[in-house]
Design a protein around this motif. Structure first.
Motif, PDB file in Angstrom:
ATOM      1  N   UNK A  94       0.828  -1.210   0.000  1.00  0.00           N
ATOM      2  CA  UNK A  94       0.000   0.000   0.000  1.00  0.00           C
ATOM      3  C   UNK A  94       0.863   1.262   0.000  1.00  0.00           C
ATOM      4  N   UNK A  95       1.937   1.258   0.777  1.00  0.00           N
ATOM      5  CA  UNK A  95       2.805   2.433   0.823  1.00  0.00           C
ATOM      6  C   UNK A  95       3.529   2.634  -0.509  1.00  0.00           C
ATOM      7  N   UNK A  96       3.895   1.544  -1.166  1.00  0.00           N
ATOM      8  CA  UNK A  96       4.515   1.660  -2.487  1.00  0.00           C
ATOM      9  C   UNK A  96       3.533   2.264  -3.496  1.00  0.00           C
ATOM     10  N   UNK A  97       2.267   1.879  -3.397  1.00  0.00           N
ATOM     11  CA  UNK A  97       1.242   2.461  -4.277  1.00  0.00           C
ATOM     12  C   UNK A  97       1.092   3.953  -4.002  1.00  0.00           C
ATOM     13  N   UNK A  98       1.066   4.340  -2.724  1.00  0.00           N
ATOM     14  CA  UNK A  98       0.940   5.754  -2.362  1.00  0.00           C
ATOM     15  C   UNK A  98       2.120   6.551  -2.900  1.00  0.00           C
ATOM     16  N   UNK A  99       3.317   6.012  -2.758  1.00  0.00           N
ATOM     17  CA  UNK A  99       4.514   6.709  -3.223  1.00  0.00           C
ATOM     18  C   UNK A  99       4.540   6.801  -4.746  1.00  0.00           C
ATOM     19  N   UNK A 100       4.027   5.792  -5.421  1.00  0.00           N
ATOM     20  CA  UNK A 100       3.953   5.863  -6.884  1.00  0.00           C
ATOM     21  C   UNK A 100       3.058   7.017  -7.321  1.00  0.00           C
ATOM     22  N   UNK A 101       2.022   7.291  -6.546  1.00  0.00           N
ATOM     23  CA  UNK A 101       1.106   8.387  -6.858  1.00  0.00           C
ATOM     24  C   UNK A 101       1.627   9.739  -6.374  1.00  0.00           C
ATOM     25  N   UNK A 102       2.332   9.730  -5.257  1.00  0.00           N
ATOM     26  CA  UNK A 102       2.862  10.964  -4.669  1.00  0.00           C
ATOM     27  C   UNK A 102       4.248  10.660  -4.084  1.00  0.00           C
ATOM     28  N   UNK A 103       5.292  10.819  -4.893  1.00  0.00           N
ATOM     29  CA  UNK A 103       6.632  10.395  -4.493  1.00  0.00           C
ATOM     30  C   UNK A 103       7.174  10.999  -3.199  1.00  0.00           C
ATOM     31  N   UNK A 104       6.701  12.180  -2.780  1.00  0.00           N
ATOM     32  CA  UNK A 104       7.206  12.737  -1.528  1.00  0.00           C
ATOM     33  C   UNK A 104       6.176  12.704  -0.410  1.00  0.00           C
ATOM     34  N   UNK A 105       5.340  11.682  -0.391  1.00  0.00           N
ATOM     35  CA  UNK A 105       4.380  11.543   0.703  1.00  0.00           C
ATOM     36  C   UNK A 105       5.146  11.093   1.949  1.00  0.00           C
ATOM     37  N   UNK A 106       5.256  11.982   2.922  1.00  0.00           N
ATOM     38  CA  UNK A 106       6.074  11.743   4.103  1.00  0.00           C
ATOM     39  C   UNK A 106       5.687  10.518   4.897  1.00  0.00           C
ATOM     40  N   UNK A 107       4.404  10.343   5.147  1.00  0.00           N
ATOM     41  CA  UNK A 107       3.948   9.197   5.937  1.00  0.00           C
ATOM     42  C   UNK A 107       4.306   7.891   5.245  1.00  0.00           C
ATOM     43  N   UNK A 108       4.017   7.821   3.957  1.00  0.00           N
ATOM     44  CA  UNK A 108       4.307   6.600   3.207  1.00  0.00           C
ATOM     45  C   UNK A 108       5.804   6.318   3.169  1.00  0.00           C
ATOM     46  N   UNK A 109       6.601   7.352   2.977  1.00  0.00           N
ATOM     47  CA  UNK A 109       8.051   7.171   2.923  1.00  0.00           C
ATOM     48  C   UNK A 109       8.613   6.671   4.252  1.00  0.00           C
ATOM     49  N   UNK A 110       8.131   7.238   5.346  1.00  0.00           N
ATOM     50  CA  UNK A 110       8.630   6.827   6.663  1.00  0.00           C
ATOM     51  C   UNK A 110       8.239   5.381   6.958  1.00  0.00           C
ATOM     52  N   UNK A 111       6.982   5.048   6.774  1.00  0.00           N
ATOM     53  CA  UNK A 111       6.542   3.681   7.086  1.00  0.00           C
ATOM     54  C   UNK A 111       7.217   2.672   6.168  1.00  0.00           C
ATOM     55  N   UNK A 112       7.336   2.998   4.887  1.00  0.00           N
ATOM     56  CA  UNK A 112       8.012   2.081   3.965  1.00  0.00           C
ATOM     57  C   UNK A 112       9.474   1.897   4.378  1.00  0.00           C
ATOM     58  N   UNK A 113      10.122   2.972   4.781  1.00  0.00           N
ATOM     59  CA  UNK A 113      11.509   2.884   5.237  1.00  0.00           C
ATOM     60  C   UNK A 113      11.633   1.963   6.446  1.00  0.00           C
ATOM     61  N   UNK A 114      10.724   2.100   7.395  1.00  0.00           N
ATOM     62  CA  UNK A 114      10.730   1.232   8.576  1.00  0.00           C
ATOM     63  C   UNK A 114      10.535  -0.228   8.160  1.00  0.00           C
ATOM     64  N   UNK A 115       9.584  -0.458   7.277  1.00  0.00           N
ATOM     65  CA  UNK A 115       9.298  -1.823   6.850  1.00  0.00           C
ATOM     66  C   UNK A 115      10.475  -2.442   6.103  1.00  0.00           C
ATOM     67  N   UNK A 116      11.162  -1.649   5.311  1.00  0.00           N
ATOM     68  CA  UNK A 116      12.279  -2.187   4.533  1.00  0.00           C
ATOM     69  C   UNK A 116      13.533  -2.388   5.374  1.00  0.00           C
ATOM     70  N   UNK A 117      13.670  -1.645   6.465  1.00  0.00           N
ATOM     71  CA  UNK A 117      14.882  -1.736   7.282  1.00  0.00           C
ATOM     72  C   UNK A 117      14.742  -2.633   8.493  1.00  0.00           C
TER      73      UNK A 117
END
Length: 127
Positions: A94-117
């Protein structure tokens, strides 16, 4: 729609949910009402019901960035609470979809970063 939105902004989630239900009785294809209802249900800790609403909103209109973010955030919280890897994977999608639509969406970027790390099988519940 305005009454439901106003009530949800004031954290009157039960009243707001009733307003969104009334809208959906008139028009089951109102994706904004589905998303708003999902937000209200999340405020009431009815996460699984909220997920259903976000999924329905996104079926009707797949480009709602806020619905992707809320869907991902809800899955993320369920993953933390239940130590559920499938929820983490759904959150990541879901966060990847959000970022694809809005590349600098802060919430999506932070949560995706946490999930990937994350290097532990599950994030601590107190994270």
């Amino acid at each position: 729609m305005l009454m439901g939105y106003t009530a949800s902004q004031k954290h009157q989630a039960i009243y707001a949910a009733e307003c969104y239900h009334r809208i959906l009785q008139l028009d089951t294809r109102d994706y904004e009402a589905w998303k708003g209802l999902g937000d209200c249900l999340n405020l009431q800790s009815r996460n699984h019901d909220a997920l259903s609403c976000y999924h329905r909103a996104l079926q009707l209109e797949p480009n709602i960035i806020s619905a992707w973010v809320q869907l991902g955030s809800t899955y993320f919280e369920l993953g933390r609470k239940n130590e559920d890897e499938d929820s983490f994977q759904a959150a990541k999608f879901a966060m990847q979809k959000a970022i694809a639509l809005e590349p600098d969406n802060g919430t999506a970027l932070v949560i995706l970063s946490i999930l990937e790390k994350k290097n532990l099988p599950f994030l601590p519940k107190s994270y």
